[in-house]
Design an enzyme around this catalytic site. Sequence first.
Site, PDB file in Angstrom:
ATOM      1  N   GLY A  14       0.790  -1.239   0.000  1.00  0.00           N
ATOM      2  CA  GLY A  14       0.000   0.000   0.000  1.00  0.00           C
ATOM      3  C   GLY A  14       0.814   1.277   0.000  1.00  0.00           C
ATOM      4  CB  SER A  15       4.247   2.268  -1.024  1.00  0.00           C
ATOM      5  OG  SER A  15       4.342   1.848  -2.358  1.00  0.00           O
ATOM      6  CG  ASN A  16       1.358   3.263  -5.745  1.00  0.00           C
ATOM      7  OD1 ASN A  16       1.673   4.270  -6.376  1.00  0.00           O
ATOM      8  ND2 ASN A  16       1.980   2.096  -5.893  1.00  0.00           N
ATOM      9  CG  MET A  92      -1.639  -8.274  -5.996  1.00  0.00           C
ATOM     10  SD  MET A  92      -0.792  -7.481  -7.370  1.00  0.00           S
ATOM     11  CE  MET A  92       0.112  -8.866  -8.028  1.00  0.00           C
ATOM     12  NE  ARG A  93      -8.559 -12.774  -6.955  1.00  0.00           N
ATOM     13  CZ  ARG A  93      -9.004 -13.890  -6.398  1.00  0.00           C
ATOM     14  NH1 ARG A  93      -8.552 -14.275  -5.227  1.00  0.00           N
ATOM     15  NH2 ARG A  93      -9.899 -14.632  -7.008  1.00  0.00           N
ATOM     16  CG  ASN A 109      -4.272  -1.307 -12.056  1.00  0.00           C
ATOM     17  OD1 ASN A 109      -4.013  -1.347 -10.840  1.00  0.00           O
ATOM     18  ND2 ASN A 109      -3.619  -2.051 -12.942  1.00  0.00           N
ATOM     19  CG  HIS A 111       0.888  -2.536 -15.202  1.00  0.00           C
ATOM     20  ND1 HIS A 111       0.656  -3.769 -14.628  1.00  0.00           N
ATOM     21  CD2 HIS A 111       1.845  -2.722 -16.132  1.00  0.00           C
ATOM     22  CE1 HIS A 111       1.452  -4.660 -15.197  1.00  0.00           C
ATOM     23  NE2 HIS A 111       2.177  -4.055 -16.119  1.00  0.00           N
TER      24      HIS A 111
HETATM   25  C1  GRF Z   1       2.870  -1.099  -7.652  1.00  0.00           C
HETATM   26  O1  GRF Z   1       4.108  -1.231  -8.296  1.00  0.00           O
HETATM   27  C2  GRF Z   1       1.750  -1.025  -8.647  1.00  0.00           C
HETATM   28  O2  GRF Z   1       2.122  -0.478  -9.866  1.00  0.00           O
HETATM   29  C3  GRF Z   1       1.382  -2.472  -8.846  1.00  0.00           C
HETATM   30  O3  GRF Z   1       1.568  -3.067  -7.596  1.00  0.00           O
HETATM   31  C4  GRF Z   1       2.530  -2.336  -6.852  1.00  0.00           C
HETATM   32  C5  GRF Z   1       1.881  -2.001  -5.546  1.00  0.00           C
HETATM   33  O4  GRF Z   1       2.774  -1.412  -4.643  1.00  0.00           O
HETATM   34  N1  GRF Z   1       0.053  -2.599  -9.387  1.00  0.00           N
HETATM   35  P1  GRF Z   1       2.233  -0.788  -3.292  1.00  0.00           P
HETATM   36  O5  GRF Z   1       1.387  -1.860  -2.620  1.00  0.00           O
HETATM   37  O6  GRF Z   1       1.429   0.429  -3.627  1.00  0.00           O
HETATM   38  O7  GRF Z   1       3.453  -0.480  -2.477  1.00  0.00           O
END
Ligand code: GRF
Length: 197
Positions: A14-16, A92-93, A109, A111
Amino acid sequence: MKKIPIAVMVSGNGSNLQAILNFESDSNCLYKVVYVVSNRPDAFGLQRAGNANIPVIIWDKNTHPTLAQFEEYVALILKNNAVEWVALAGYMRMVGAGLLGPFAGRIINIHPSLLPNFPGLDTHQRAWQAFQYNAQNNQHGCTIHYVDNGLDSGEIIAQSALTITQGDTPASLQTRVHKLEHALYPLILNELCSNKA
Ligand code: GRF
């Protein structure tokens, strides 16, 4: 001004999600994360949500045995809370009709590659290998796209690129791409919220 309610869906770190939350303290931020959704009870992103006092929805297979049931349940809650955008951030689904129907054109999303290069998993490894094979394959990065029922196949909204160098490894690419993601995702979400029809 009233903020636009959005939801973020995670499966892991969840760093994003954190970058999206951090941007809420920017005076230009137009959105507010009102729900964090996870298909995994152990996702660290849930702790980040807890730290920010954001309600979570976690897939409980006892009450919702199938993904379709979970999606219907999530869609109901998000709709009841006037959520306008759903941002997948390491979710991841594949997303099915239970969410794609109610949130048509409203799910995005991020990617970790420059799509259409490297859809699917292990993108940094694959980008690094392509560079080893031919140093002209030196562009890598991330893509934000609309979600459809294909694998990383929806219309592209924005990309951010970096140049792979000789010293890079798959791990360093992952770190470098994450930085690009954290800068890009909040800005694009904000832009989408500013284009509200
Ligand atoms: C990210 O690299 C995103 O592009 C991909 O999964 C990763 C998730 O990273 N879909 P985080 O959980 O946000 O750290």
